[in-house]
Design an enzyme around this catalytic site. Structure first.
Site, PDB file in Angstrom:
ATOM      1  N   CYS A  51      -6.442 -27.399  12.872  1.00 55.41           N
ATOM      2  CA  CYS A  51      -7.550 -28.358  12.861  1.00 55.41           C
ATOM      3  C   CYS A  51      -7.070 -29.782  12.625  1.00 55.41           C
ATOM      4  O   CYS A  51      -7.715 -30.746  13.062  1.00 55.41           O
ATOM      5  CB  CYS A  51      -8.574 -27.972  11.800  1.00 55.41           C
ATOM      6  SG  CYS A  51      -9.557 -26.503  12.227  1.00 55.41           S
ATOM      7  N   ASP A 110       0.855  -1.186   0.000  1.00 51.53           N
ATOM      8  CA  ASP A 110       0.000   0.000   0.000  1.00 51.53           C
ATOM      9  C   ASP A 110       0.889   1.233   0.000  1.00 51.53           C
ATOM     10  O   ASP A 110       2.106   1.150   0.166  1.00 51.53           O
ATOM     11  CB  ASP A 110      -0.983  -0.016   1.166  1.00 51.53           C
ATOM     12  CG  ASP A 110      -0.305   0.027   2.525  1.00 51.53           C
ATOM     13  OD1 ASP A 110       0.903   0.287   2.584  1.00 51.53           O
ATOM     14  OD2 ASP A 110      -0.994  -0.209   3.534  1.00 51.53           O
ATOM     15  N   CYS A 122      -6.405 -26.944   7.794  1.00 50.74           N
ATOM     16  CA  CYS A 122      -5.340 -26.113   8.371  1.00 50.74           C
ATOM     17  C   CYS A 122      -4.549 -26.902   9.407  1.00 50.74           C
ATOM     18  O   CYS A 122      -5.035 -27.894   9.961  1.00 50.74           O
ATOM     19  CB  CYS A 122      -5.919 -24.839   8.985  1.00 50.74           C
ATOM     20  SG  CYS A 122      -6.551 -25.027  10.674  1.00 50.74           S
ATOM     21  N   CYS A 182     -11.626 -29.168   8.088  1.00 54.10           N
ATOM     22  CA  CYS A 182     -10.683 -28.095   7.733  1.00 54.10           C
ATOM     23  C   CYS A 182      -9.282 -28.680   7.599  1.00 54.10           C
ATOM     24  O   CYS A 182      -8.847 -29.499   8.416  1.00 54.10           O
ATOM     25  CB  CYS A 182     -10.706 -27.011   8.807  1.00 54.10           C
ATOM     26  SG  CYS A 182      -9.492 -25.684   8.537  1.00 54.10           S
ATOM     27  N   HIS A 190      -5.398 -20.834  11.231  1.00 51.76           N
ATOM     28  CA  HIS A 190      -6.732 -21.313  10.862  1.00 51.76           C
ATOM     29  C   HIS A 190      -7.504 -20.244  10.098  1.00 51.76           C
ATOM     30  O   HIS A 190      -8.097 -20.533   9.043  1.00 51.76           O
ATOM     31  CB  HIS A 190      -7.528 -21.726  12.098  1.00 51.76           C
ATOM     32  CG  HIS A 190      -8.976 -21.958  11.779  1.00 51.76           C
ATOM     33  ND1 HIS A 190      -9.431 -23.123  11.202  1.00 51.76           N
ATOM     34  CD2 HIS A 190     -10.062 -21.147  11.902  1.00 51.76           C
ATOM     35  CE1 HIS A 190     -10.732 -23.034  10.991  1.00 51.76           C
ATOM     36  NE2 HIS A 190     -11.147 -21.844  11.413  1.00 51.76           N
ATOM     37  N   ASP A 230      -8.335  -7.333   0.873  1.00 47.89           N
ATOM     38  CA  ASP A 230      -7.378  -7.504   1.969  1.00 47.89           C
ATOM     39  C   ASP A 230      -8.040  -7.026   3.246  1.00 47.89           C
ATOM     40  O   ASP A 230      -8.948  -6.193   3.214  1.00 47.89           O
ATOM     41  CB  ASP A 230      -6.096  -6.701   1.733  1.00 47.89           C
ATOM     42  CG  ASP A 230      -6.259  -5.237   2.130  1.00 47.89           C
ATOM     43  OD1 ASP A 230      -5.813  -4.861   3.234  1.00 47.89           O
ATOM     44  OD2 ASP A 230      -6.869  -4.468   1.354  1.00 47.89           O
TER      45      ASP A 230
END
Length: 378
Positions: free
Chosen positions: A314, A89, A311, A309, A340, A271
């Site tokens: 998990c 940015d 991730c 999930c 996660h 974002d």
């Protein structure tokens, strides 16, 4: 550079080709303000979490470690060991967030550093020079983000100045990309449309900046005080005036429901700090709604956050254990929760892309637009 592969209603499925690889859209960019995701998540982790684009902050990296240092280290990709796209940015959001520490003129903005009070100046040219030193894939134009609501005349004058700044940004970017010492000579420039919550100013500003034929266009200055309904109203009004053949970026937004609504209205890039910030306090996103892991009912819950999930949290740990870590202020708890949430956001975008590819986005949108915003009963 941007191919639209498919459309369903106003929703778009595309791919942006960059010097650091293709970006499949719609996409969520994972926010690493100081070239790191808060919560102890590395760039190696980001690969495992299916992140396509990392986003870093021009203002913060200019202050420390310094953009010239990062240039000397070979640019931000080498600096933090990441070979995929990076968006930086412009520092313009600090015009908004450091309102008590700044003075705006036609030339640019004078800040007092939030770190040590040192006076610094940033204008369009300086922002482009810093981002060129960082050698990001996509640089954002320098703008003023105005708080909502704000007086009409102030917002109009700000839009006019931001449009003039954008011309200076483009001129400087073109110059920098020709210099022999520039690391990324293919750096892209996205312009930012402003206008507060005033529909006429929003439309006029987007029309003006679209004439410059930039690499992409963003809607800025939303999720900064206005009601959610006003945010959707502005997106709906502005979208028809954004170049069809260029990627569209809704800055700083937002919740999974916000993303679904904006994709439905034709936005490609997103974002937000929300997934990592919320996770550090035990607030998780799941396919059955929002979860506050600190609630007592999870103290003896042996299940993962979200059944199915993929991730790392998990796959290996229980709600009970990670809740204990967060309550005990153990950094591992924050790390697992952040991983996660980032995985969830990146999976959400993959499922959106799959739905667009398969021609069933409308049914996907209708199913999840309410579920993802509700408190989980699981």
């Amino acid at each position: 550079m941007f191919d639209i592969l498919k459309k369903e209603g106003r929703a778009r499925r595309g791919v942006l080709h960059t010097v650091h690889g293709d970006i499949q859209t719609p996409v969520f960019m994972n926010v690493g303000t100081c070239a790191a995701i808060k919560g102890g998540v590395s760039t190696k982790d980001l690969i495992d979490l299916n992140c396509q684009v990392e986003l870093s902050n021009t203002y913060h990296l200019h202050l420390r470690p310094g953009d010239k240092l990062i240039h000397d280290m070979g640019g931000i990709h080498k600096f933090f060991n990441w070979d995929r796209p990076v968006l930086t940015d412009s520092g313009g959001f600090q015009v908004f967030s450091l309102s008590q520490l700044r003075k705006i003129t036609e030339e640019g903005v004078r800040f007092a550093s939030h770190i040590d009070g040192k006076r610094i100046f940033m204008g369009p040219e300086e922002s482009m020079q810093i981002q060129s030193n960082l050698a990001s894939t996509i640089a954002m134009a320098f703008d003023e983000c105005v708080e909502n609501p704000a007086p009409y005349d102030y917002v109009k004058n700000s839009c006019d100045r931001t449009a003039r700044w954008l011309v200076r940004c483009k001129t400087e970017m073109d110059r920098l990309n020709q210099l022999p010492e520039t690391i990324n000579k293919n750096q892209m420039l996205f312009g930012i449309g402003q206008g507060g919550t005033y529909e006429d100013l929003r439309v006029d500003h987007m029309k003006r900046i679209s004439e410059l034929d930039l690499d992409g266009y963003a809607i800025g200055g939303l999720a900064v005080g206005e009601a959610t309904e006003d945010m959707y109203r502005i997106i709906d009004v502005v979208e028809p005036h954004m170049p069809v053949e260029k990627p569209r970026y809704l800055m700083g937004v937002g919740t999974p429901c916000n993303i679904l609504e904006a994709v439905h209205m034709g936005v490609d890039f997103f974002d937000c700090v929300m997934p990592s910030r919320n996770a550090r306090h035990g607030n998780l996103f799941t396919w059955h709604g929002k979860m506050n892991l600190c609630n007592e009912k999870y103290a003896k819950d042996p299940r993962p956050f979200d059944e199915g999930c993929g991730c790392p949290a998990c796959q290996s740990y229980s709600r009970s254990y990670v809740r204990h870590l967060i309550k005990a202020k153990e950094s591992l708890g924050m790390r697992l929760a952040v991983m996660h949430n980032l995985y969830f956001y990146n999976e959400l975008m993959q499922k959106i892309r799959d739905a667009l590819d398969g021609g069933y986005f409308e049914s996907f949108y209708q199913k999840y637009r309410l579920i993802l915003g509700e408190r989980s009963q699981d």
